[in-house]
Design a protein around this motif. Structure first.
Motif, PDB file in Angstrom:
ATOM      1  N   ASN A   1      12.703  -7.623   7.364  1.00  0.00           N
ATOM      2  CA  ASN A   1      12.166  -6.300   7.655  1.00  0.00           C
ATOM      3  C   ASN A   1      11.740  -5.596   6.360  1.00  0.00           C
ATOM      4  N   ALA A   2      12.578  -5.697   5.329  1.00  0.00           N
ATOM      5  CA  ALA A   2      12.268  -5.059   4.043  1.00  0.00           C
ATOM      6  C   ALA A   2      11.016  -5.667   3.411  1.00  0.00           C
TER       7      ALA A   2
ATOM      8  N   ASN B   1       7.916  -4.633   5.548  1.00  0.00           N
ATOM      9  CA  ASN B   1       7.563  -3.226   5.339  1.00  0.00           C
ATOM     10  C   ASN B   1       6.928  -3.003   3.979  1.00  0.00           C
ATOM     11  N   SER B   2       7.488  -3.622   2.962  1.00  0.00           N
ATOM     12  CA  SER B   2       6.962  -3.471   1.605  1.00  0.00           C
ATOM     13  C   SER B   2       5.544  -4.039   1.486  1.00  0.00           C
TER      14      SER B   2
ATOM     15  N   SER C   1       2.962  -2.259   3.915  1.00  0.00           N
ATOM     16  CA  SER C   1       2.645  -0.913   3.421  1.00  0.00           C
ATOM     17  C   SER C   1       1.694  -0.997   2.232  1.00  0.00           C
TER      18      SER C   1
ATOM     19  N   CYS D   1       0.953  -6.841  13.373  1.00  0.00           N
ATOM     20  CA  CYS D   1       2.183  -7.594  13.157  1.00  0.00           C
ATOM     21  C   CYS D   1       2.930  -7.756  14.470  1.00  0.00           C
TER      22      CYS D   1
END
Length: 138
Positions: A4-5, A8-9, A12, A23
């Motif tokens: 998830n990290a 998201n990184s 973004s 996604c």
């Protein structure tokens, strides 16, 4: 949490480069070590972002799909490209300016696919580059 990290990184960052992002991730992504999954997704997305940001802003797109089928986990990352990558660079050698920064992405992807008795394939559908990795989960 780790995946998830990373997603998201990276996604973004892609959006900050005016890249449209789609996604889709299935709930069950078990059976793959977190570090391997993060390295795999990270490398696929780094390459996709680098290629998509060269395109006209109206055509920039990255699509990520992670799904499972029985004991297999299938990861597909698609991105827009300006021109055929495989025609100009069939071995997918790095095109980065700094030699200390390149040469590991595709090798890492292939290594992880082999580690999980899987496969990876890179192909094009018109002006869309596709990286497809299949892993066998423990």
């Amino acid at each position: 949490d780790f995946l998830n990290a990373i997603l998201n990184s990276k996604l973004s960052f892609a959006k900050s480069k005016e890249i449209d992002v789609l996604c889709s991730i299935e709930n069950d992504i078990s059976g793959i070590e977190d570090i391997d999954l993060c390295n795999l997704i990270g490398n696929l997305l780094d390459n996709a972002i680098a290629a998509a940001e060269k395109c006209d802003p109206d055509l920039r797109l990255i699509e990520v799909k992670i799904s499972s089928a029985g004991s297999r986990l299938v990861i597909v990352v698609k991105n827009s490209i300006l021109a055929s990558v495989l025609k100009e660079n069939p071995d997918l050698n790095s095109t980065k300016q700094d030699p200390s920064e390149h040469g590991f992405g595709v090798k890492t992807i292939k290594y992880i696919a082999e580690k999980y008795s899987g496969s990876c394939d890179f192909f094009e559908e018109g002006l869309v580059f596709v990286g497809r990795v299949e892993l066998h989960r423990s």
